[in-house]
Scaffold this motif. Structure first.
Motif, PDB file in Angstrom:
ATOM      1  N   VAL A  49       0.839  -1.202   0.000  1.00 12.84           N
ATOM      2  CA  VAL A  49       0.000   0.000   0.000  1.00 12.84           C
ATOM      3  C   VAL A  49       0.872   1.250   0.000  1.00 12.84           C
ATOM      4  CG1 VAL A  49      -1.691   1.309   1.341  1.00 12.84           C
ATOM      5  CG2 VAL A  49      -1.945  -1.166   1.093  1.00 12.84           C
ATOM      6  N   ARG A  50       1.936   1.239   0.804  1.00 12.77           N
ATOM      7  CA  ARG A  50       2.844   2.393   0.827  1.00 12.77           C
ATOM      8  C   ARG A  50       3.503   2.604  -0.535  1.00 12.77           C
ATOM      9  NH1 ARG A  50       6.713   0.534   5.131  1.00 12.77           N
ATOM     10  NH2 ARG A  50       7.912   2.305   4.391  1.00 12.77           N
ATOM     11  N   LYS A  51       3.798   1.511  -1.194  1.00 11.80           N
ATOM     12  CA  LYS A  51       4.432   1.604  -2.514  1.00 11.80           C
ATOM     13  C   LYS A  51       3.478   2.195  -3.546  1.00 11.80           C
ATOM     14  CE  LYS A  51       6.628  -1.418  -5.969  1.00 11.80           C
ATOM     15  NZ  LYS A  51       7.050  -2.815  -6.252  1.00 11.80           N
TER      16      LYS A  51
ATOM     17  N   LEU B 288      17.656   2.313   1.649  1.00 14.65           N
ATOM     18  CA  LEU B 288      18.673   2.911   0.790  1.00 14.65           C
ATOM     19  C   LEU B 288      18.076   4.166   0.170  1.00 14.65           C
ATOM     20  CD1 LEU B 288      19.791  -0.393  -1.003  1.00 14.65           C
ATOM     21  CD2 LEU B 288      20.709   0.576   1.123  1.00 14.65           C
ATOM     22  N   TRP B 289      18.536   5.337   0.619  1.00 15.63           N
ATOM     23  CA  TRP B 289      17.952   6.598   0.162  1.00 15.63           C
ATOM     24  C   TRP B 289      19.020   7.465  -0.513  1.00 15.63           C
ATOM     25  CZ3 TRP B 289      14.256   9.006   4.392  1.00 15.63           C
ATOM     26  CH2 TRP B 289      13.209   8.124   4.635  1.00 15.63           C
ATOM     27  N   LYS B 290      18.710   7.912  -1.705  1.00 16.31           N
ATOM     28  CA  LYS B 290      19.521   8.890  -2.433  1.00 16.31           C
ATOM     29  C   LYS B 290      20.975   8.454  -2.578  1.00 16.31           C
ATOM     30  CE  LYS B 290      16.615  12.891  -1.444  1.00 16.31           C
ATOM     31  NZ  LYS B 290      16.543  14.278  -0.971  1.00 16.31           N
ATOM     32  N   LEU B 291      21.160   7.199  -2.917  1.00 12.78           N
ATOM     33  CA  LEU B 291      22.495   6.696  -3.263  1.00 12.78           C
ATOM     34  C   LEU B 291      22.623   6.887  -4.772  1.00 12.78           C
ATOM     35  CD1 LEU B 291      22.567   3.447  -1.072  1.00 12.78           C
ATOM     36  CD2 LEU B 291      23.095   5.815  -0.430  1.00 12.78           C
TER      37      LEU B 291
ATOM     38  N   LEU C 263      14.240 -10.311   7.061  1.00 10.90           N
ATOM     39  CA  LEU C 263      13.904  -8.974   6.569  1.00 10.90           C
ATOM     40  C   LEU C 263      12.389  -8.769   6.475  1.00 10.90           C
ATOM     41  CD1 LEU C 263      15.497  -6.461   5.506  1.00 10.90           C
ATOM     42  CD2 LEU C 263      14.887  -7.232   3.212  1.00 10.90           C
ATOM     43  N   LEU C 264      11.940  -7.618   6.975  1.00  9.38           N
ATOM     44  CA  LEU C 264      10.530  -7.245   6.904  1.00  9.38           C
ATOM     45  C   LEU C 264      10.284  -6.111   5.921  1.00  9.38           C
ATOM     46  CD1 LEU C 264       9.646  -7.271  10.727  1.00  9.38           C
ATOM     47  CD2 LEU C 264       9.191  -9.051   9.040  1.00  9.38           C
ATOM     48  N   GLU C 265      11.315  -5.288   5.681  1.00  4.91           N
ATOM     49  CA  GLU C 265      11.118  -4.125   4.813  1.00  4.91           C
ATOM     50  C   GLU C 265      12.417  -3.751   4.114  1.00  4.91           C
ATOM     51  OE1 GLU C 265       9.975   0.640   5.235  1.00  4.91           O
ATOM     52  OE2 GLU C 265       9.552  -0.742   6.875  1.00  4.91           O
ATOM     53  N   LEU C 266      12.352  -3.608   2.801  1.00  5.81           N
ATOM     54  CA  LEU C 266      13.469  -3.114   1.993  1.00  5.81           C
ATOM     55  C   LEU C 266      12.955  -1.937   1.184  1.00  5.81           C
ATOM     56  CD1 LEU C 266      16.203  -3.072   0.609  1.00  5.81           C
ATOM     57  CD2 LEU C 266      15.471  -4.989  -0.822  1.00  5.81           C
ATOM     58  N   GLU C 267      13.407  -0.739   1.535  1.00  7.49           N
ATOM     59  CA  GLU C 267      12.914   0.476   0.879  1.00  7.49           C
ATOM     60  C   GLU C 267      14.043   1.153   0.119  1.00  7.49           C
ATOM     61  OE1 GLU C 267      11.140   4.874   2.017  1.00  7.49           O
ATOM     62  OE2 GLU C 267      10.600   3.167   3.289  1.00  7.49           O
ATOM     63  N   ILE C 268      13.822   1.398  -1.154  1.00  6.87           N
ATOM     64  CA  ILE C 268      14.789   2.087  -2.011  1.00  6.87           C
ATOM     65  C   ILE C 268      14.140   3.378  -2.484  1.00  6.87           C
ATOM     66  CG2 ILE C 268      16.168   1.961  -4.117  1.00  6.87           C
ATOM     67  CD1 ILE C 268      16.081  -1.083  -3.852  1.00  6.87           C
ATOM     68  N   ARG C 269      14.814   4.501  -2.245  1.00 10.70           N
ATOM     69  CA  ARG C 269      14.222   5.798  -2.583  1.00 10.70           C
ATOM     70  C   ARG C 269      15.295   6.717  -3.162  1.00 10.70           C
ATOM     71  NH1 ARG C 269      10.708   9.085   1.802  1.00 10.70           N
ATOM     72  NH2 ARG C 269       9.579   7.112   1.664  1.00 10.70           N
ATOM     73  N   GLY C 270      15.011   7.315  -4.294  1.00  9.85           N
ATOM     74  CA  GLY C 270      15.895   8.325  -4.875  1.00  9.85           C
ATOM     75  C   GLY C 270      17.200   7.782  -5.432  1.00  9.85           C
TER      76      GLY C 270
ATOM     77  N   PHE D 201      21.698   6.592   4.061  1.00 10.30           N
ATOM     78  CA  PHE D 201      21.076   7.795   3.512  1.00 10.30           C
ATOM     79  C   PHE D 201      22.020   8.498   2.539  1.00 10.30           C
ATOM     80  CE2 PHE D 201      18.075   8.270   7.423  1.00 10.30           C
ATOM     81  CZ  PHE D 201      17.282   7.266   6.913  1.00 10.30           C
ATOM     82  N   ALA D 202      21.668   9.695   2.144  1.00  9.96           N
ATOM     83  CA  ALA D 202      22.309  10.416   1.039  1.00  9.96           C
ATOM     84  C   ALA D 202      23.837  10.359   1.096  1.00  9.96           C
ATOM     85  CB  ALA D 202      21.849  11.874   1.055  1.00  9.96           C
ATOM     86  N   HIS D 203      24.436   9.887  -0.008  1.00  7.44           N
ATOM     87  CA  HIS D 203      25.897   9.864  -0.197  1.00  7.44           C
ATOM     88  C   HIS D 203      26.626   9.037   0.857  1.00  7.44           C
ATOM     89  CE1 HIS D 203      25.477  12.871  -3.327  1.00  7.44           C
ATOM     90  NE2 HIS D 203      24.783  13.619  -2.492  1.00  7.44           N
ATOM     91  N   SER D 204      25.910   8.202   1.571  1.00  3.42           N
ATOM     92  CA  SER D 204      26.609   7.341   2.532  1.00  3.42           C
ATOM     93  C   SER D 204      27.374   6.249   1.805  1.00  3.42           C
ATOM     94  CB  SER D 204      25.606   6.726   3.516  1.00  3.42           C
ATOM     95  OG  SER D 204      24.633   5.966   2.824  1.00  3.42           O
ATOM     96  N   TYR D 205      26.874   5.853   0.636  1.00  4.65           N
ATOM     97  CA  TYR D 205      27.503   4.810  -0.175  1.00  4.65           C
ATOM     98  C   TYR D 205      27.574   5.343  -1.599  1.00  4.65           C
ATOM     99  CZ  TYR D 205      28.519   0.038  -1.815  1.00  4.65           C
ATOM    100  OH  TYR D 205      29.114  -1.082  -2.352  1.00  4.65           O
TER     101      TYR D 205
END
Length: 754
Positions: free
Chosen positions: A99-101, A707-710, A726-733, A683-687
């Motif tokens: 639903v969130r997706k 994983l956000w803004k990589l 694992l319960l949640e894998l979220e990829i954003r940006g 988060f951003a630029h961490s990887y």
């Protein structure tokens, strides 16, 4: 309301009468201080409890939300006249990954009977991505409406309107939800079938039914914490007859019986049976009995939740600190238990008895927000007011001398637009809490505080001043004359300055200045001997002193720049459990050396940047054998990759770390070997590497990966056997991510956002 209070008195009287009889029902309750430890580490998923037997309804609701091909806006009413879990069903579906997706923005709104239309508008706007909120409190209702309609037209949205009770209110709100033909949806929970039928002529209400006997008994056994043995099964018919398929009745009764011996069960059933067969009074009867069986210290803690508006999600951080300031928390016989530990045990005990429900969970599995269940709020708010424990003003109650108890009010809450400035309130006022976000309220609060300070008894008695969310309240310069003040909550107030006299409050224990515009703190606050919790927003201290209170348990948001942390006395704060610092690369080495000495530290947020916000280097020098550190947030460039991290880490967040190439892959291998890691957020630029691989057998306990803004990541591989829990894998940006190879079970938990 009077009838309800009288009914509660009758129930309590009946209980006391039976308790006074020899060899009858004894008031044997579990001591929360000594026994609640059995609850430690458990995550009470109450929504799943309430949803027992609701699998078909859940799938039907999900189908209407994301599988229905209808492009037009649709309203889905959830309806039942009894408390059957409408809110729990809606919230569970609302938080599902699929639903969130599907929806670009989501908003959850509890609709009180006396709600103000203009108060709902900012709450919906805050849920819309990329919506500019600066200065939102200065906009008119017309401007807010225009902004909201325009923003919703640009997004596929899901909005939940919880506890709706008026057709007229619905017709006023519906104009906000413009139909952009993008499959947006609204869920509406209500007890009123007329509201349900009127919400959307093209949508059939989803009606919840009473639980079957089989489901009811399974749920009861789960809450009691016993197996279906012969002794317990003797009472099956009587218990099912008492609970009548109502989830709240089953949960309350199960929570109560889980704290007593099986030999007492028949006496309790007989007692409850004497209260009659009136279904409308069933929950209030069981609730009254559950309350009566609470230890005295838990009764005060429980009733205190009625200060907050109905359905209001109370941050547990806020609630526990308020309990401490009020003096509800008793000293533990265990030397190792500090007051904060005891308060947390109280909370867990009330959760275990189903008298408090969890709103949201933190990523580490601890409760983030909680509330008094709505079906209990209607019962216990009038009781709390009748007993003189507290008084609540909202838009349908005035503040006049017609109510004799108002001359002796000890705890007062102003809700949504009513301000209490009558002289009759000041003399005995110990606690003042306001929930009024309107601009005009700030002057009224200022008048009340001035009157409290000038009144001799008021300046002595006021212990709690909680203005969280109030827009720029006018605080008097003589605030420091409130000699008994222990809790000062100014979070989200937008204040620009902190009165100098705050440093003169001799008994201050909690000072919350987070999410304000305050940049400096009066130096006397730094020396406050009783200060235990200080929440700030990257504040600097005018004249730091080494005489920092050794009682300090929480210190969040301190900006030390390039200074030596010893100047602030941080090396002496060995009782610290939560620490948030912003330092300079010049001081980061000394800072980490200081942190290694804080053996009780559980949560650390460490940022490295200059005064202009430029990211600087962050040297890791944390002890791998640190005995307590479990939650770590790092902001800054880590040049040499991830080294040895504390093995007890459960939550790790990295931002701007710059891990790349071989160092990045090596760091992922190291992270995957942390035996207790449950949450990893990059988060951003961490990887900044182009590939990321999660190998088989790594991350054995990981529940959440974000994983956000990589922005340089092109390929992600999660191999079979990696992250088994694992319960949640979220990829954003992650805009360059083209190759995504994720094996089950992680694949089923995947949510990708632009």
């Amino acid at each position: 309301m009077k009838e309800l209070v009288e009914r509660l008195r009758a129930v309590s009287s009946k209980i006391k009468e039976m308790q006074d009889r020899p060899h009858d029902l004894s008031n044997k309750t579990v001591d929360p201080i000594s026994e609640v430890s059995v609850l430690e580490g458990l995550q009470y998923d109450q929504q799943l409890d309430v949803l027992s037997g609701r699998g078909d309804e859940e799938e039907e609701l999900v189908k209407r939300l994301i599988k229905d091909e209808e492009e037009s806006l649709r309203v889905i009413p959830l309806v039942s006249e009894e408390a059957l879990g409408k809110t729990a069903l809606a919230r569970t579906v609302y938080n599902r990954p699929d639903v969130r997706k599907h929806f670009q923005c989501r908003a959850w709104l509890h609709i009180p009977k006396d709600f103000k239309y203009e108060d709902l508008l900012p709450n919906i706007l805050r849920a819309i991505p990329e919506c500019v909120l600066k200065g939102i409190e200065l906009l008119s209702e017309t401007e807010l409406t225009f902004m909201l309609v325009k923003s919703l037209m640009e997004h596929r949205f899901l909005i939940v309107l919880d506890d709706f009770c008026s057709v007229d209110v619905w017709f006023k709100l519906v104009r906000l939800f413009a139909d952009a033909a993008n499959r947006s949806r609204v869920i509406l929970t209500t007890r009123d079938p007329i509201v349900a039928r009127s919400a959307d002529p093209w949508s059939c209400p989803l009606e919840l039914k009473l639980l079957t006997d089989v489901v009811s008994w399974d749920l009861f056994l789960k809450k009691v914490g016993r197996s279906d043995d012969t002794e317990l099964n003797k009472f099956r018919v009587e218990i099912l007859r008492l609970c009548r398929g109502l989830p709240p009745a089953i949960l309350l009764l199960g929570g109560l019986l889980s704290t007593i011996q099986l030999t007492e069960l028949s006496k309790i059933i007989d007692l409850l049976a004497q209260f009659g067969e009136d279904q409308s009074l069933l929950i209030s009867n069981i609730a009254a009995f559950s309350y009566d069986k609470l230890p005295d210290e838990l009764k005060s803690c429980f009733l205190y939740l009625a200060l907050f508006p109905k359905g209001y999600e109370i941050p547990t951080r806020r609630l526990l600190h308020l309990w401490l300031a009020e003096g509800f928390v008793q000293e533990s016989p265990k030397a190792s238990d500090v007051p904060e530990d005891v308060a947390n045990k109280y909370l867990r005990e009330l959760i275990g008895r189903n008298m408090i429900e969890i709103g949201r969970w933190k990523s580490d599995g601890s409760p983030k927000t909680c509330r008094m269940p709505c079906y209990l709020y209607d019962v216990f708010l009038p009781k709390a007011e009748e007993e003189g424990f507290l008084h609540v003003h909202h838009s349908k109650t005035g503040c006049t001398s017609a109510h004799p108890l108002e001359f002796n009010i000890q705890r007062l809450a102003d809700q949504f637009g009513i301000n209490s400035t009558l002289d009759s309130h000041v003399g005995h006022l110990c606690t003042y809490v306001s929930f009024d976000p309107q601009k005009q309220s700030n002057r009224q609060i200022g008048k009340l505080l001035k009157k409290t300070i000038t009144d001799r008894s008021g300046s002595v008695l006021l212990t709690v001043l909680d203005l969280e969310g109030v827009y720029k309240p006018m605080l008097p310069e003589k605030l420091g004359e409130l000699q008994n003040l222990k809790y000062l909550g100014l979070r989200w107030t937008g204040l620009d300055l902190c009165p100098e006299s705050v440093g003169n409050l001799p008994r201050l224990e909690t000072l919350d200045l987070k999410y304000t515009n305050i940049t400096t703190l009066p130096s006397p606050v730094w020396k406050a001997k009783n200060l235990r919790h200080l929440h700030m927003n990257e504040l600097s201290i005018q004249k730091p002193s080494k005489k920092l209170s050794t009682n300090l348990r929480t210190l969040m948001g301190l900006h030390i720049g390039s200074k030596d942390p010893k100047i602030y006395g941080l090396d002496r704060c060995t009782n610290l459990r939560k620490l948030g610092l912003t330092c300079h690369s010049k001081s980061v080495k000394k800072t980490t050396e200081c942190i290694r000495r804080l053996v009780n530290l559980k949560t650390l947020k460490l940022r490295s940047r200059d005064r202009f916000g430029q990211v600087l280097d962050l040297e890791l020098n944390l002890c791998i054998e640190h005995p307590a550190l479990s939650n770590l947030y790092l902001f800054g460039v880590i040049k040499d990759g991830i080294g040895d991290l504390p093995q007890r880490l459960k939550v790790l967040t990295l931002s701007m770390s710059g891990l790349k190439d071989n160092k990045g892959e090596e760091s992922m291998l190291r992270l995957g070997e942390l035996p207790q890691l449950k949450v990893l957020r990059l988060f951003a630029h961490s990887y900044v590497g182009s590939t990321m691989t999660c190998e088989k057998g790594k991350f054995p306990e990981l529940r959440i990966l974000k994983l956000w803004k990589l922005e340089k990541l092109k390929r992600l591989t999660v191999k079979d056997g990696s992250m088994p829990k694992l319960l949640e894998l979220e990829i954003r940006g992650c805009k360059k991510l083209k190759m995504l190879k994720v094996e089950p079970p992680a694949r089923e938990r995947l949510v990708v956002r632009p």
